[in-house]
Scaffold this active site. Sequence first.
Site, PDB file in Angstrom:
ATOM      1  N   HIS A 123       0.834  -1.193   0.000  1.00  0.00           N
ATOM      2  CA  HIS A 123       0.000   0.000   0.000  1.00  0.00           C
ATOM      3  C   HIS A 123       0.875   1.252   0.000  1.00  0.00           C
ATOM      4  O   HIS A 123       2.093   1.174   0.162  1.00  0.00           O
ATOM      5  CB  HIS A 123      -0.922   0.022   1.220  1.00  0.00           C
ATOM      6  CG  HIS A 123      -2.124  -0.841   1.078  1.00  0.00           C
ATOM      7  ND1 HIS A 123      -2.125  -2.170   1.428  1.00  0.00           N
ATOM      8  CD2 HIS A 123      -3.378  -0.580   0.610  1.00  0.00           C
ATOM      9  CE1 HIS A 123      -3.313  -2.693   1.180  1.00  0.00           C
ATOM     10  NE2 HIS A 123      -4.097  -1.753   0.688  1.00  0.00           N
ATOM     11  N   LYS A 183      -0.651   4.881   4.521  1.00  0.00           N
ATOM     12  CA  LYS A 183      -1.504   3.896   5.205  1.00  0.00           C
ATOM     13  C   LYS A 183      -0.825   3.473   6.500  1.00  0.00           C
ATOM     14  O   LYS A 183       0.291   2.951   6.494  1.00  0.00           O
ATOM     15  CB  LYS A 183      -1.760   2.681   4.311  1.00  0.00           C
ATOM     16  CG  LYS A 183      -2.781   1.716   4.906  1.00  0.00           C
ATOM     17  CD  LYS A 183      -3.201   0.660   3.904  1.00  0.00           C
ATOM     18  CE  LYS A 183      -4.256  -0.270   4.477  1.00  0.00           C
ATOM     19  NZ  LYS A 183      -5.503   0.446   4.842  1.00  0.00           N
TER      20      LYS A 183
END
Length: 233
Positions: free
Chosen positions: A131, A135
């Site tokens: 990600h 995040k």
Amino acid sequence: MNIALFGYGKMGKMIEQIALDRGHKIVAKIEVDTKEIDFSQMDVAIDFSMPSAAYGNITKCFEHKVPVISGTTGWLDKFEEAKKICNDNDSAFIYASNFSLGVNIFFELNQYLAKMMKSLDQYKVSMEEIHHTQKLDEPSGTAITLAEGIINNSDYKGWKLENAAENEIPITAKRIGMTPGTHSIDYTSKVDSIEIKHTAHNREGFALGAVIAAEWIKGKKGIFTMKDVLNLG
């Protein structure tokens, strides 16, 4: 349809644009410092708020009989309580760790493959998720859902980010650049490997899935999942 947005960050703004493009009206944009909330105009609430605010936002909606679509992670220790409040108030609820239509099909493929591989103990499963660097949680909620899908259909007992035991699924979590989200499941033996993989090209798929779920849940009562929305049986 009148939609209220709980959380107006990047995801909230993307959901707003998609909802407007599909002919809906945004009647509220609720942020952390919002003091007054008018529930009377809401047909459905879409919650992508902070974990600390999610439970309160969701249950207040239920108390006003407003159905909720929630993709907020980090509050699920109160998930069962929220479901009870939903049912007690004859409201409706869909929670998903990922609303992407493709990811929800991937969830089903993952469970089906886990069932097929259960008796083949020469294969060892592992997972990788990638990600963007903003995040904060790792592994992702999507990765945890995938791990639970394997656990529920195999002899694995849990998952771990590091030093996984023989009966645990090892998960590697990477944070790279602006990657929207990539999840891969790998079954490896001495002679070959089997891999399934989902790669998000952008975040629009997450937002579109949430709006489609909101369209589907209007007028319904009860607890549902994206399997219901997509009729995946």
